[in-house]
Every structure is written in C-alpha cells, then in structure tokens.
Write an enzyme that holds these catalytic residues in place. Structure first.
Site, short mmCIF file in Angstrom:
data_model
loop_
_atom_site.label_atom_id
_atom_site.label_comp_id
_atom_site.label_asym_id
_atom_site.label_seq_id
_atom_site.Cartn_x
_atom_site.Cartn_y
_atom_site.Cartn_z
N HIS A 53 0.84 -1.28 -0.08
CA HIS A 53 0.00 -0.06 0.04
C HIS A 53 0.84 1.24 0.03
O HIS A 53 1.40 1.48 1.10
CB HIS A 53 -0.86 0.01 1.07
CG HIS A 53 -2.04 1.12 1.18
ND1 HIS A 53 -3.22 0.81 1.09
CD2 HIS A 53 -1.86 2.52 1.21
CE1 HIS A 53 -3.63 2.00 0.72
NE2 HIS A 53 -3.05 3.16 1.13
N HIS A 67 1.69 5.46 -2.16
CA HIS A 67 1.06 6.32 -3.05
C HIS A 67 2.31 7.02 -3.75
O HIS A 67 2.80 7.98 -3.19
CB HIS A 67 0.31 7.51 -2.28
CG HIS A 67 -0.97 6.99 -1.91
ND1 HIS A 67 -2.29 7.15 -2.31
CD2 HIS A 67 -1.16 6.27 -0.63
CE1 HIS A 67 -3.05 6.52 -1.79
NE2 HIS A 67 -2.57 6.04 -0.72
N GLN A 89 -9.39 9.28 -5.58
CA GLN A 89 -9.17 9.94 -4.51
C GLN A 89 -10.09 10.83 -3.88
O GLN A 89 -10.70 10.90 -2.73
CB GLN A 89 -7.90 10.84 -4.52
CG GLN A 89 -7.41 11.74 -3.29
CD GLN A 89 -7.03 11.21 -2.38
OE1 GLN A 89 -5.83 10.64 -2.12
NE2 GLN A 89 -7.75 10.95 -1.30
N HIS A 145 -9.26 1.54 -0.40
CA HIS A 145 -9.23 2.26 0.92
C HIS A 145 -10.56 2.37 1.33
O HIS A 145 -11.59 2.57 0.87
CB HIS A 145 -8.82 3.89 0.70
CG HIS A 145 -7.39 4.22 0.27
ND1 HIS A 145 -6.89 3.70 -0.85
CD2 HIS A 145 -6.48 4.66 0.92
CE1 HIS A 145 -5.52 4.08 -0.90
NE2 HIS A 145 -5.48 4.82 0.34
N GLU A 173 -11.36 4.55 6.38
CA GLU A 173 -10.11 4.89 6.89
C GLU A 173 -10.60 6.36 7.88
O GLU A 173 -10.52 7.47 7.44
CB GLU A 173 -9.05 5.57 5.86
CG GLU A 173 -7.65 6.03 6.44
CD GLU A 173 -6.72 6.83 5.38
OE1 GLU A 173 -7.19 6.57 4.15
OE2 GLU A 173 -5.87 7.21 5.87
N ASP A 180 2.22 3.33 2.91
CA ASP A 180 1.37 4.35 2.69
C ASP A 180 1.98 5.65 2.01
O ASP A 180 1.60 6.03 0.84
CB ASP A 180 0.74 4.66 3.79
CG ASP A 180 -1.01 5.22 3.32
OD1 ASP A 180 -1.28 5.16 2.09
OD2 ASP A 180 -1.83 5.56 4.10
FE FE2 Z 1 -3.53 5.18 1.20
#
Ligand code: FE2
Length: 430
Positions: free
Chosen positions: A58, A60, A153, A211, A214, A310
C-alpha cells in the site's frame, strides 16, 4: 555443476541456520546446507539473515517526495492532506511525477524493497499520475514489481468524472480497481461505489484494493459491503481492504460478526501503521485512540494481514524512508504484538503476507522461486526489526543490485572495545 550466485551460511526467516542458497538463470535452484560447487559470485552470509525481499502492498507513488508542495499540511489531518493534494494535482506534470517516483524506487531498492503496490489518483482529467506511473512501471520493471491501483481519491461518485477516468486508466494498463467508500457523500453512495467497483473488477478479471473505512467513525462499515460483494461476485482472494481503521472503534459484538465475513471472503487486510497512528484519533482529546485495525483478531480468524508504508514525505506524512522494518516495528508497537511469535508474524506482514495479497509469482526462498532476496545485518527476523537492520546485499534475479556497508561504530573509550555493533548483543532464541 556451476551456479551464477551462491550464498553461504545464511539464517532463514523460518529459523533454519547454516543454509546455502544456489541460484542459476534468475531462479533459486537449491536451498540446503553445505552446497559445494563453483559459482560466478559467492557471498558469505556469515550466519546473518537472508530474507525474501520486502514488499509494500500500500503506497502512493504519485505523491511521494512532494513534501512542502505547494505548502505544508498545517493541521496534520487526513482531510487537509486530501485538500492539499488537490492543490498540488493542479500543477502536477508527468515529468515531475516520473522523477520523484524513480527517486523513490532507487531508495526502495537500497532498502531491499522490490515489490510495491501503489495507488494512483484518477480524479484528474489529464490523468497525469497515471501517465507518469505507467512510465515508471516500465522503467523499473527489471528490478521492482510495481502494481498500480486506479484510485478515485476525491470519491467515485463525489467527483464528477471519476468513473470515466477510472475506466480510462484501466484501459491504459492500470492493474487494479481502487475505491474510497468512506469519502463518498453518504453511506449509501459509499456502499453503491463498492458494489459498482467490484462489478467493474469482476467484468475485467481484475483485483480490487480499496481504501476502506479510513476513519474513526465506528459506523463506517463499508468493509461489510466489500466482503459481501466479494463473495457474491466470486472474487475471493482477489480483494484487499486497506486501512480498515474504523474497526478499531467498532462495537465488539459487531466485530465478532464481521471478522468471519472478512475471512469467508478471503479479503486481504492491509494496515498502514505509520499513517494510522499519525492520522487517526485526531479529533479525540484524551484518551486518544490508536486507530490501527484489529491485527491480532484478524490474524486469529485466518485473515491475511499486511502492513503498508502508505506515504513517504507527501501531503499526509512528512517522515518515512522506504524502510519496511520501520513499518513492521510501528505495527507491532501499536498492536501491542510483543511476544516472540507476534514479532516474527509482523516481519511476515512486510514480506510474505503482502506478497500473497499482491499475488506475486515465484516469491520466497524455496527451490524454483525467483532469485530475489536481501542479506541483513541481523541474525533473525526479530533482531532485524529491532535494529532496522542494514541491508548488506540486495539481490534481484541472482544479481547484486545494491550494497550497504555493515554498521559498526568506532569507540574511543579507555579500557573498552574499539568498536561496537548493536547486533552483537542480540540473543538467538527459539
Ligand atoms: Fe493510502
């Protein structure tokens, strides 16, 4: 018989010691004690740990190393991070994404991190991140397995062109379907997004990585829908739920029903310890919740749990160095998983477990596996986490692609040894 590479006298993560590893043609061809044969390269492991490569399931990569652009995250919250990323997206270029991502990949290799699943934001009509990371995936193909997740996103339904852009990204070659149900406008929209995104994955024969929940809101229960859609569509084993932090705050009775459903759907659970402990509980006064999902309980239900990094130096997190041992260390601290068995398990959360979630072919240290591994300055997995051990050698396809000198400090103390090495103090125990 000769080999391309022969590693002598290694300790393995499963506890075996004094093992030799022989490689030929990019594969491991023998793993046993005292292999005697010629080899192009011989590495003496000297009783130190050889592990399969670290795996980050995971990340970005479209945002990494962008810290401070166009400004810093002042509140430190997830939501300001998303807003800040929205500002940066406006001015992003493909060249800048590629340059930063390649820089991060260099760092990853030096840390023995050879497989990464990165989310890539598709809520951008130019698809800048997608174009950049597709190029990066090609350029690092020989040394990093890079998987891309189409990540809406700004919300699959909340963002105007998200579905169109997500489908375009998949058409361009992005591997996996992402989502962010807790960020949709309503719980209903969140559930609908999960259903639609799983249907897209089923139609195209793709994996899913969302995701999911969260948030600290215990009523955020999209993981329930994700588990339901996974079993309904026959996607068992191909779906990951990332973060799952609301589970930290859920009612215990509800969780006792939820965990078997996650297990039944064979969903991979991906916690992100560094980020979860930083972002969750931000609205609490005291006591403050930790926010990490329920790792020991998921484990006891047979769920495959991985730890992801992450973020590294981006709008959400100003720290990080591509060191998955730091991730494992934070994970075990936050989950209070401190028994010897628990710590070994946390090492697997940054190696074999994410490899399983990503479906990596030929991962491991068995005969026939790819000749990819890391020699660490540590004698076992527990010591590796404790010391954030130096990656002495990183091997890909039977070839050394990164080396770091052993860490030893010189002392200038009358009557004391001339050097000190923290690994000298670690006991080997079962
Ligand atoms: Fe993430």
């Amino acid at each position: 018989m000769s080999f391309d590479l022969l590693v002598k006298n290694a300790n393995l993560p499963d506890g075996r010691t004094g093992i030799d590893i022989a490689c030929r043609g990019g594969r491991i061809v023998a793993v046993e004690a005292a292999i005697g044969a010629e080899a192009g390269t011989v590495i003496d492991a000297g009783g130190q740990l050889v592990s399969p490569p670290f795996v980050d399931s995971h990340f970005h990569m479209d945002a990494t190393l962008s810290l401070g652009l166009p400004r810093m995250n002042r509140s430190g919250t997830l939501l300001e991070g998303i807003a800040l990323w929205g500002e940066l997206k406006e001015i992003l270029t493909v060249e800048a994404v590629v340059e930063r991502a390649l820089k991060y990949c260099d760092l990853a290799v030096s840390q023995g991190l050879l497989a990464i699943r990165t989310h890539v934001d598709v809520c951008d009509d130019r698809l800048t991140g997608v174009k950049g990371l597709l190029e990066v995936r090609d350029r690092v193909r020989d040394y990093i397995d890079l998987q891309l997740v189409a990540f809406p996103q700004d919300g699959f339904y909340r963002s105007a062109n998200a579905e169109k852009n997500l489908l375009a990204a998949l058409d361009m070659g992005v591997d996996i379907v992402g989502g962010i149900p807790h960020f949709e406008r309503t719980m209903d929209d969140g559930a609908r997004s999960v259903a639609r995104l799983c249907a897209i994955a089923a139609e195209r024969g793709l994996m899913v990585d969302m995701h999911c929940d969260e948030t600290d809101d215990p009523m955020s229960r999209h993981i329930e829908t994700l588990a339901f859609e996974t079993q309904r569509l026959g996607l068992q084993g191909r779906v990951a739920g990332s973060h799952l932090t609301s589970m930290h705050s859920m009612d215990n009775y509800y969780v006792s029903k939820l965990l078997p459903l996650i297990a039944e759907a064979e969903i991979h659970a991906i916690a992100n310890p560094l980020i979860n402990i930083t972002l969750q509980g931000r609205h609490d006064s005291y006591p403050k919740r930790r926010g990490q999902t329920r790792v020991p309980e998921l484990r006891s239900h047979g769920v495959n749990v991985a730890f992801g990094h992450d973020c590294v130096m981006d709008p959400w997190y100003s720290m990080g160095s591509g060191d998955m041992l730091e991730v494992a260390s934070m994970g075990l601290h936050v989950a209070q998983m401190t028994s010897r068995d628990d710590i070994r398990y946390c090492f697997e959360c940054v190696t074999s477990h994410p490899a399983k979630a990503m479906g990596l072919e030929g991962y491991g240290l068995e005969t026939g596996c790819r000749a990819d591994f890391v020699l660490l300055q540590a004698r076992d997995t527990i010591e590796a986490i404790r010391l954030k051990a130096t990656r002495l050698k990183v091997v890909k396809g039977g070839r050394v692609i990164a080396s770091t000198p052993a860490r030893t400090a010189a002392l200038e103390l009358p009557g004391r040894p001339a050097t000190v090495n923290s690994s000298e103090y670690a006991p080997i125990e079962s």
